[in-house]
Design a protein around this motif. Structure first.
Motif, PDB file in Angstrom:
ATOM      1  N   GLN A 276       0.853  -1.182   0.000  1.00  0.00           N
ATOM      2  CA  GLN A 276       0.000   0.000   0.000  1.00  0.00           C
ATOM      3  C   GLN A 276       0.890   1.232   0.000  1.00  0.00           C
ATOM      4  OE1 GLN A 276      -3.446   0.122  -0.042  1.00  0.00           O
ATOM      5  NE2 GLN A 276      -3.459  -2.117  -0.285  1.00  0.00           N
ATOM      6  N   ARG A 277       0.762   2.070  -1.012  1.00  0.00           N
ATOM      7  CA  ARG A 277       1.576   3.277  -1.107  1.00  0.00           C
ATOM      8  C   ARG A 277       0.712   4.483  -1.423  1.00  0.00           C
ATOM      9  NH1 ARG A 277       7.250   1.741  -4.277  1.00  0.00           N
ATOM     10  NH2 ARG A 277       7.889   0.046  -2.857  1.00  0.00           N
ATOM     11  N   THR A 278       1.190   5.636  -0.988  1.00  0.00           N
ATOM     12  CA  THR A 278       0.522   6.897  -1.282  1.00  0.00           C
ATOM     13  C   THR A 278       1.429   7.745  -2.166  1.00  0.00           C
ATOM     14  OG1 THR A 278       1.443   8.039   0.651  1.00  0.00           O
ATOM     15  CG2 THR A 278      -0.623   6.814   0.966  1.00  0.00           C
ATOM     16  N   ALA A 279       0.854   8.785  -2.743  1.00  0.00           N
ATOM     17  CA  ALA A 279       1.646   9.684  -3.582  1.00  0.00           C
ATOM     18  C   ALA A 279       2.737  10.371  -2.765  1.00  0.00           C
ATOM     19  CB  ALA A 279       0.739  10.711  -4.245  1.00  0.00           C
ATOM     20  N   TRP A 285       3.033  12.336  -8.070  1.00  0.00           N
ATOM     21  CA  TRP A 285       2.341  11.564  -9.100  1.00  0.00           C
ATOM     22  C   TRP A 285       3.241  11.358 -10.311  1.00  0.00           C
ATOM     23  CZ3 TRP A 285      -1.808   9.564  -7.050  1.00  0.00           C
ATOM     24  CH2 TRP A 285      -2.527  10.273  -6.094  1.00  0.00           C
ATOM     25  N   MET A 297       3.168   6.035  -9.975  1.00  0.00           N
ATOM     26  CA  MET A 297       2.076   6.346  -9.060  1.00  0.00           C
ATOM     27  C   MET A 297       1.010   7.175  -9.769  1.00  0.00           C
ATOM     28  SD  MET A 297       0.653   6.156  -6.137  1.00  0.00           S
ATOM     29  CE  MET A 297       1.947   5.280  -5.250  1.00  0.00           C
ATOM     30  N   ARG A 299      -2.467   6.461  -8.798  1.00  0.00           N
ATOM     31  CA  ARG A 299      -3.508   6.557  -7.770  1.00  0.00           C
ATOM     32  C   ARG A 299      -2.990   5.857  -6.526  1.00  0.00           C
ATOM     33  NH1 ARG A 299      -3.565   1.679  -6.812  1.00  0.00           N
ATOM     34  NH2 ARG A 299      -4.441   0.033  -8.110  1.00  0.00           N
ATOM     35  N   GLY A 300      -3.340   6.396  -5.376  1.00  0.00           N
ATOM     36  CA  GLY A 300      -2.884   5.804  -4.140  1.00  0.00           C
ATOM     37  C   GLY A 300      -3.560   4.471  -3.880  1.00  0.00           C
ATOM     38  N   CYS A 303      -0.191  -1.438  -4.792  1.00  0.00           N
ATOM     39  CA  CYS A 303       0.807  -1.399  -5.858  1.00  0.00           C
ATOM     40  C   CYS A 303       1.407  -2.791  -6.038  1.00  0.00           C
ATOM     41  CB  CYS A 303       1.937  -0.429  -5.522  1.00  0.00           C
ATOM     42  SG  CYS A 303       1.452   1.300  -5.455  1.00  0.00           S
ATOM     43  N   SER A 317       1.146   1.241  -9.599  1.00  0.00           N
ATOM     44  CA  SER A 317      -0.172   1.260  -8.961  1.00  0.00           C
ATOM     45  C   SER A 317      -1.226   0.826  -9.972  1.00  0.00           C
ATOM     46  CB  SER A 317      -0.487   2.663  -8.434  1.00  0.00           C
ATOM     47  OG  SER A 317      -0.436   3.614  -9.492  1.00  0.00           O
TER      48      SER A 317
END
Length: 340
Positions: A276-279, A285, A297, A299-300, A303, A317
């Motif tokens: 699980q990853r976020t920007a 992005w 990346m 979308r969060g 991945c 992602s």
């Protein structure tokens, strides 16, 4: 076993709309409004340099029909609105069976009408009467070629990101049992609607500048066109990604045509996993390189992450990453590579 690449719709699977998701829908809307604005703005911007009525039909090379300036503005605009409606209906009712049909109609129709409007304005520019309009020749050929090219490219892009079924995530072990000799394809993708919308806007600004030059309203200044054209292409390539797992390994393609692309064979990989990853973690992005390795990346969330034999990580992602990682681990194990 066959996943999304077969186009088979299984019970419980989610399907994208025919425009390739929300981003494609926004891009189609931006294109529709942009073409409408160009069709109206081109003759109005040149109205002080056009005869009224102006030539709008040519028999062979010479003009043989005319229309008032108001008609030359409204008729193409109304034709475009009808074509937009037809494209939407095509995509709604035939997009699943024929992905890309609506996108092809929208792209080719927009190019045809704006090209024709540009040619009409150019032929009538600075003429005292419509009968004195310049003859038509190579302009017709160029418009038809551009129309055909736009339709084919939009159809190809629509088929890649059109109405495919999205397979449900696999539950259970991270390695799937793939019988020897059985063929399989796992295919998944992700899009960023805001990047797609930005690419459409930048592209429309570029087109407006080129059409203004082609119609004779202004000179073609590349120092003004390129700052919009190059970012439009770059943003479009970075706005969508497609991951594909076959017996040959993992291929990650960028943009509506899957080019450029990166490929890893099973022998190139050590393992595959899901994170699980976020920007913010990825550094923003798009295509990002930082301490986590390389991350695509858009979308969060989930991945697909692969560890290469060079000791670097590559993450993308995409939807259904669990199944992609499980298949890759099965291929790595079959190739004699560790899976942890």
């Amino acid at each position: 076993m066959t996943d999304e690449g077969s186009g088979t719709h299984r019970p419980g699977a989610r399907k994208r709309d025919g425009w390739g998701g929300r981003g494609g829908l926004w891009a189609a809307l931006a294109w529709s409004l942009g073409v409408l604005a160009l069709l109206v703005a081109l003759p109005l911007a040149a109205r002080h340099r056009l005869p009224d009525p102006l030539a709008t039909h040519w028999g062979g090379r010479d003009p043989d029909g005319s229309m008032s300036l108001t008609g030359a503005v409204l008729v193409p605009a109304l034709l475009w609105l009808v074509l937009v409606l037809v494209s939407a209906l095509l995509q709604r009712y035939y997009g699943e069976r024929t992905p890309g049909c609506g996108a092809a109609a929208l792209a080719s129709g927009g190019v045809l009408l704006t090209g024709a409007q540009t040619a009409v304005v150019h032929a009538n520019l600075d003429r005292a009467r419509w009968q004195d309009a310049a003859p038509m020749g190579i302009e017709v050929v160029l418009v038809l070629l551009a129309t055909a090219a736009a339709g084919v490219l939009a159809w190809l892009a629509g088929r890649r990101f059109g109405a495919r079924a999205e397979a449900l995530p696999a539950a259970g072990a991270p390695v799937l049992d793939v019988p020897e000799g059985e063929e399989f394809v796992w295919l998944s993708w992700a899009t960023n609607p805001w990047l797609q919308l930005l690419a459409a806007v930048l592209g429309l600004v570029t087109v407006a500048g080129v059409l203004a030059a082609a119609s004779g309203l202004a000179g073609l200044d590349w120092s003004l066109v390129l700052p919009f054209a190059l970012p439009a292409v770059a943003v479009l390539v970075c706005s969508s990604v497609q991951a594909r797992v076959t017996a040959r390994g993992l291929t990650v393609g960028f943009g509506p045509f899957g080019r450029p692309a990166r490929h890893w064979s099973p022998a190139d990989l050590v393992s595959a996993r899901v994170e699980q990853r976020t920007a913010a973690q990825a550094g923003g992005w798009g295509y990002r390189i930082n301490g986590l390795g390389t991350t695509v990346m858009l979308r969060g969330g989930t991945c697909l992450v692969v560890r290469t034999r060079r000791g670097t990580d590559f993450a993308v992602s995409v939807d259904d990453a669990e199944r992609g990682a499980a298949l890759l681990n099965a291929l790595i194990a079959r190739a004699g590579q560790p899976t942890g």
